[in-house]
Design a protein around this motif. Structure first.
Motif, short mmCIF file in Angstrom:
data_model
loop_
_atom_site.label_atom_id
_atom_site.label_comp_id
_atom_site.label_asym_id
_atom_site.label_seq_id
_atom_site.Cartn_x
_atom_site.Cartn_y
_atom_site.Cartn_z
N ARG A 153 -43.61 19.38 -110.81
CA ARG A 153 -44.47 20.48 -109.80
C ARG A 153 -45.50 21.34 -110.65
O ARG A 153 -45.00 21.81 -111.73
CB ARG A 153 -43.37 21.20 -108.98
CG ARG A 153 -42.92 20.66 -107.76
CD ARG A 153 -41.93 21.51 -106.94
NE ARG A 153 -40.95 20.70 -106.36
CZ ARG A 153 -40.87 20.05 -105.09
NH1 ARG A 153 -42.13 20.13 -104.46
NH2 ARG A 153 -40.28 19.53 -104.57
N ASP A 193 -41.66 16.45 -107.73
CA ASP A 193 -42.35 16.26 -106.33
C ASP A 193 -41.98 14.62 -105.75
O ASP A 193 -41.62 14.11 -106.60
CB ASP A 193 -43.86 16.62 -106.32
CG ASP A 193 -44.61 15.56 -106.97
OD1 ASP A 193 -44.23 14.78 -107.48
OD2 ASP A 193 -45.71 16.28 -107.36
N LYS A 194 -42.40 14.33 -104.67
CA LYS A 194 -41.86 13.12 -104.14
C LYS A 194 -42.66 11.89 -104.94
O LYS A 194 -42.13 10.77 -104.98
CB LYS A 194 -41.93 13.19 -102.72
CG LYS A 194 -43.22 13.31 -102.12
CD LYS A 194 -43.18 13.36 -100.52
CE LYS A 194 -44.38 13.87 -99.95
NZ LYS A 194 -44.99 15.06 -100.19
N ASP A 195 -43.63 12.10 -105.53
CA ASP A 195 -44.29 11.35 -106.37
C ASP A 195 -43.78 10.84 -107.82
O ASP A 195 -44.14 10.18 -108.49
CB ASP A 195 -45.76 11.49 -106.45
CG ASP A 195 -46.58 11.59 -105.11
OD1 ASP A 195 -46.16 11.27 -104.23
OD2 ASP A 195 -47.48 12.40 -105.32
#
Lengths: 261, 258
Positions: free
Chosen positions: A68, A62-64
């Motif tokens: 996922r 994910d974007k962090d």
């Protein structure tokens, strides 16, 4: 009542003993080369099936920057093309008859590739022998792949964890920890496959490899004697396979002995 | 930023499976400093092993961060001192964290000496002679020098675990992680392993120990964490935890194990 065989017929085929000797040598060579090619191929296939090559891995993060926890993107990110190819190969080879594979290799692949026309030991036709080895090797590679994979997966996961936590890389772990233990466990299965290959190699006479079966056919054609050459072939195959499997059983016993205190 | 004494800073560490259905770790934050002997206790399934295994990424966390010597190891990449982006080298990192497992995980196809010298030779590129000398010195320390050429199967459980400990020490780690090191041992062998660990603690080795040995926690630990249901419920000195437990969950746990 007719007899199954006549002793007099054996003396009729005796002059062709040389054909059987040559056939025996071809069968042994064919089996040895096949098992070597099959094993190398199987090792590559097994490693492909267990590889962690995931080119779409980034979709699962994910974007962090964290993994996922579920969803379609995670599933896609786990796609491993190497595993897919190897699995497809193994399943196709295991689900089709050997004779079809041999014909495709000989009449298909090696009709496009010109092989040098020479004779090993003065009588083994290379352009028949080689396609036979390739076809049998490709076939046994599929079976050996599953044996090797099972062997590697039978090693306790703690071994990998210990190796990796000591700082060994994935490759070093495989080379020094997993494969030595796995190979020891699957040696009997590999040796059994060797016996299977000896017997299966008989089918290569259909593409003109001069093995034991082709000696049977030659003698049959020359003398019109049918059963007796087959009995000779039976005896030769038995004398090859039975001691081999006994030898395997012996090593199996000895190795399991080494696991005890 | 990490201060000089902070070896590992764990922030809001999470490990979820199957979407959010299973939460093995659900937001754990803790600082581990040089010289700490941190003992993690809790009921089974509380997430203590997952926590420990996350520290050297045997488990990949699904959230939060772990700063090890100032680097966030949960990210695949980090910025070095000069500001360049560098790929995290997990193998290099794990050399600095020794790990001891419940089931020892010695390599059965190698002698004790080979078990101990493999990583120093292959990873640290030590010479064979040097690695063997060091391994023998370490084995001597735990009283197993004369077993160097035996195979793991010839040793008792306690001896195997002592070998596993010195095998990890041979890599000269900055911290030692122990995952229930005495749980698979016969009762009479627990003492010999705990003695080795006590010796290590006295020398100032930083240790994180997941254990059910409350006596060890009380005697050797300088900090005790109590975990339950993936959460860090209570932490403090051994005295705080064992003599003055605050949460009802901890009191209930202690009443069962003590």
């Amino acid at each position: 009542m007719d007899q199954l065989f006549k002793l007099s017929n054996f003396s009729k085929i005796a002059p062709y003993a040389q054909l059987f000797r040559q056939g025996l040598l071809v069968t042994v060579l064919l089996s040895l080369f096949t098992v070597v090619i099959g094993f190398c191929l199987a090792l590559i296939l097994a490693l492909m099936r267990m590889s962690n090559f995931r080119p779409l891995r980034f979709l699962g993060i994910d974007k962090d920057g964290h993994q996922r926890e579920g969803g379609a993107l995670l599933a896609i990110s786990k796609f491993n093309p190497l595993d897919f190819l190897a699995t497809a190969y193994v399943e196709i080879l295991r689900s089709t008859p050997v004779i079809v594979q041999i014909f495709i290799i000989y009449f298909g692949v090696f009709s496009m590739i010109e092989l040098p026309n020479f004779q090993l030991f003065g009588f083994i036709k290379f352009n028949r022998f080689f396609p036979g080895v390739v076809a049998l090797g490709m076939n046994s590679g599929a079976y050996l792949c599953e044996i090797i994979r099972a062997g590697i997966q039978s090693i306790d996961g703690g071994q990998t964890e210990a190796a990796r936590s000591l700082g060994l890389s994935q490759t070093q772990n495989l080379r020094h920890i997993i494969l030595p233990q796995a190979l020891k466990n699957i040696l009997p299965a590999i040796a059994n496959e060797f016996v299977v290959i000896i017997k299966e190699s008989a089918i290569t006479y259909t593409i003109g490899v001069q093995d034991i079966m082709s000696a049977v056919n030659a003698v049959k054609g020359a003398t019109f004697v049918i059963i007796e050459p087959l009995l000779v072939a039976t005896a030769i195959y038995f004398c090859l396979c039975f001691p081999t499997s006994k030898l395997i059983a012996y090593f199996e016993r000895r190795m399991s002995h080494g696991d005890k205190r | 930023m990490a201060t000089r004494d902070d070896l590992i800073q764990v922030r809001d560490l999470k490990k979820h499976y199957h979407g959010d259905k299973i939460r093995a770790l659900d937001g754990v934050s803790v600082d581990i400093q040089f010289g700490d002997v941190m003992v993690v206790i809790g009921p089974s399934g509380s997430g203590k092993s997952t926590f420990l295994r996350s520290l050297n990424l045997l488990e990949e966390p699904t959230g939060g961060s772990i700063l090890f010597e100032g680097i966030d190891i949960t990210k695949k990449k980090y910025k070095d001192e000069s500001g360049r982006t560098v790929k995290l080298n997990i193998d290099e990192l794990r050399q600095k964290m020794g790990m001891v497992f419940q089931h020892f995980n010695l390599f059965p196809h190698m002698t004790i000496l080979e078990n101990m010298t493999l990583a120093p030779i292959k990873v640290k590129k030590m010479s064979k002679a040097q690695a063997e000398e060091k391994a023998l010195a370490l084995l001597d320390r735990v009283g197993l020098k004369e077993r160097a050429n035996d195979y793991p199967i010839q040793l008792s459980g306690g001896q195997k675990q002592r070998v596993a400990i010195v095998r990890a020490l041979a890599m000269e780690p900055d911290v030692m992680l122990f995952d229930e090191p005495t749980s698979a041992l016969d009762p009479e062998m627990v003492g010999e392993v705990l003695d080795v660990m006590k010796g290590l603690a006295k020398e100032g080795m930083t240790m994180v120990v997941v254990t059910h040995e409350m006596g060890f926690a009380r005697e050797v630990g300088n900090r005790v964490l109590f975990m339950a249901d993936g959460l860090l419920v209570e932490q403090g000195s051994p005295e705080d935890i064992f003599e003055h437990p605050r949460s009802p969950r901890l009191r209930e746990f202690l009443s069962k194990v003590l």
